[in-house]
Design a protein around this motif. Structure first.
Motif, mmCIF file in Angstrom:
data_model
loop_
_atom_site.group_PDB
_atom_site.id
_atom_site.type_symbol
_atom_site.label_atom_id
_atom_site.label_comp_id
_atom_site.label_asym_id
_atom_site.label_seq_id
_atom_site.Cartn_x
_atom_site.Cartn_y
_atom_site.Cartn_z
ATOM 1 N N GLN A 150 0.792 -1.232 0.000
ATOM 2 C CA GLN A 150 0.000 0.000 0.000
ATOM 3 C C GLN A 150 0.826 1.284 0.000
ATOM 4 N N ALA A 151 2.068 1.223 0.492
ATOM 5 C CA ALA A 151 2.874 2.452 0.559
ATOM 6 C C ALA A 151 4.040 2.409 -0.430
ATOM 7 N N ILE A 152 4.749 1.288 -0.503
ATOM 8 C CA ILE A 152 5.956 1.227 -1.341
ATOM 9 C C ILE A 152 5.614 1.022 -2.820
ATOM 10 N N LYS A 153 4.748 0.029 -3.099
ATOM 11 C CA LYS A 153 4.419 -0.256 -4.505
ATOM 12 C C LYS A 153 3.890 0.984 -5.250
ATOM 13 N N LEU A 202 8.052 1.464 14.753
ATOM 14 C CA LEU A 202 7.807 2.765 14.135
ATOM 15 C C LEU A 202 7.856 2.785 12.608
ATOM 16 N N PRO A 203 8.845 2.159 11.958
ATOM 17 C CA PRO A 203 8.912 2.307 10.494
ATOM 18 C C PRO A 203 7.637 1.850 9.775
ATOM 19 N N ASN A 204 7.156 0.657 10.064
ATOM 20 C CA ASN A 204 5.940 0.209 9.375
ATOM 21 C C ASN A 204 4.718 1.015 9.791
ATOM 22 N N ILE A 205 4.630 1.371 11.081
ATOM 23 C CA ILE A 205 3.492 2.196 11.518
ATOM 24 C C ILE A 205 3.493 3.534 10.784
ATOM 25 N N GLN A 206 4.662 4.166 10.695
ATOM 26 C CA GLN A 206 4.757 5.475 10.035
ATOM 27 C C GLN A 206 4.157 5.415 8.631
ATOM 28 N N ASN A 207 4.539 4.401 7.863
ATOM 29 C CA ASN A 207 4.009 4.287 6.503
ATOM 30 C C ASN A 207 2.538 3.897 6.484
ATOM 31 N N LEU A 208 2.147 2.963 7.355
ATOM 32 C CA LEU A 208 0.755 2.486 7.333
ATOM 33 C C LEU A 208 -0.232 3.572 7.738
ATOM 34 N N MET A 209 0.209 4.557 8.524
ATOM 35 C CA MET A 209 -0.696 5.642 8.925
ATOM 36 C C MET A 209 -1.039 6.543 7.732
ATOM 37 N N ALA A 239 14.473 11.090 12.217
ATOM 38 C CA ALA A 239 14.941 9.881 11.504
ATOM 39 C C ALA A 239 14.263 9.720 10.159
ATOM 40 N N CYS A 240 12.974 10.068 10.081
ATOM 41 C CA CYS A 240 12.275 9.809 8.811
ATOM 42 C C CYS A 240 12.131 11.054 7.946
ATOM 43 N N ASP A 241 12.973 12.052 8.217
ATOM 44 C CA ASP A 241 13.082 13.188 7.295
ATOM 45 C C ASP A 241 13.845 12.696 6.053
ATOM 46 N N VAL A 242 13.185 12.726 4.895
ATOM 47 C CA VAL A 242 13.798 12.123 3.688
ATOM 48 C C VAL A 242 14.717 13.092 2.928
ATOM 49 N N ASN A 243 14.863 14.295 3.451
ATOM 50 C CA ASN A 243 15.680 15.283 2.732
ATOM 51 C C ASN A 243 17.162 15.149 3.038
#
Lengths: 244, 244
Positions: A150-153, A202-209, A239-243
């Motif tokens: 749902q998030a990566i694909k 946290l990583p999977n929760i962050q994306n699933l939210m 940590a999850c700042d992608v810049n």
């Protein structure tokens, strides 16, 4: 909210990336800095960075371009033969697997920043380890499938397999039902303080939210309170700042 | 063979099972004995028993009848809400997840029996943890599918899904190719001594060596030497004795 919340300790973070070879990028790391080979959108990279931030440790990030498959080619395969990020380097010492990196950093720097495991009580640490392995074997498998589908694909222009999503949702629901009961009486999974057991989720929760699966968390009040609490930690946001 | 092999320390083991309630069976455990709730054919139970045997610790086994689904009903669900064995009990303290049980026992009894982690060096322990998580995330998923399809399903009178087996074999092969390279230069996965990282592989390997998938191990000489070495440990042979 905010139970056991702690400010992120101040750290000197040096981020650097340009069109160098992996090896020359590696040499940019100072001897007193940890080096993290990772990728800005890699959830496993976020896990290791969150621990470095929680502990207030200085680090250098080296980007391995997952979009071009750099992680599956030399020279990266000589750093991690499984071809995955993150990898931690400290001089000649290197470590793959985000949870192993996390436990190494927490153990080696137990008195720095947030205390993420109890090193004084074997029994408390045992309970923390139990929740760590519940994350590995109960939460991670269904949540990784839902995250990927749902998030990566969609990010990669691939089509979500809704049949697989529909088969997986009840598996995650069963796990979250146990979490809900646990979190009714406990601020965090392993007790009253935030530990690696919470952080690993946290990583999977962050994306699933950011996907329709957020409803699985939002409809369970204690889980929802816990998710709001742990995702709000400054070390996690950083940590999850992608810049980079 | 036999590198770092150690004799199993002598332990007073009291095994007991009859038609009691779970609670009354629980009370049979002596205060100085660990109690393991498990099942003779449960591979995860074998993992915890192997550590108890390696450490030379006395224990009482309490059988939870997985054939009748006892683990998914009360009173067992109040012991482990995930409805799975093994569970370790030590007085009021209880712990699920075989790897958490293993690390608790190794940490709490670090000077007894075989030393299964290096508690003196953070870096060595970091490497051991890396191989522990490689087992959890790389080896366990495909090997558990192959074990279930080829060893467990036939025992339960269910039909093996050969399409799934054929899809899974290449995944395990990729992992074992990395292991082969590693084990060419190392007696064990995390170095020259047997650790929990090796031990965690034993349950699935034990079952797979009785299936057509044994060829995946036998055709890789260093992996084959390692498998022969770790499956021969007396603590392991004792752990997977199903006569209790």
């Amino acid at each position: 909210m905010g139970v056991n919340a702690s400010d992120v300790p101040t750290a000197t973070t040096c981020d650097h990336y340009c069109n160098q070879t992996l090896e020359s990028r590696h040499k940019d790391g100072g001897v007193n800095n940890y080096i993290i080979y990772g990728f800005p959108y890699s959830t496993n990279t976020w896990r290791a960075l969150a621990v470095l931030n929680e502990k207030g440790l200085p680090y250098t990030r080296i980007k391995v371009d997952l979009r071009s498959g750099e992680q599956k080619k030399q020279p990266f395969l000589s750093i991690n033969p499984f071809g995955q990020v993150p990898v931690l380097k400290d001089g000649e010492f290197k470590l793959a697997e985000s949870r192993a990196i996390s436990e190494y950093l927490e153990t080696a720097h137990r008195s720095s920043g947030s205390q993420l495991l109890d090193h004084e009580s074997y029994k408390t640490m045992g309970t923390q380890k139990m929740w760590i392995y519940i994350e590995s074997f109960k939460f991670d498998p269904p949540s990784t499938i839902l995250n990927y589908e749902q998030a990566i694909k969609p990010l990669m222009g691939l089509k979500t397999d809704y049949k697989l999503v529909n088969e997986t949702v009840p598996k995650l629901e069963k796990v979250l039902d146990v979490y809900e009961e646990r979190l009714k009486n406990s601020s965090f999974l392993a007790g009253e303080s935030f530990t690696l057991a919470d952080l690993y989720h946290l990583p999977n929760i962050q994306n699933l939210m950011g996907t329709p699966s957020k409803i699985l968390f939002e409809t369970r009040p204690s889980v929802h309170r816990w998710v709001a609490n742990i995702t709000a930690r400054p070390a996690w946001k950083k940590a999850c700042d992608v810049n980079w």
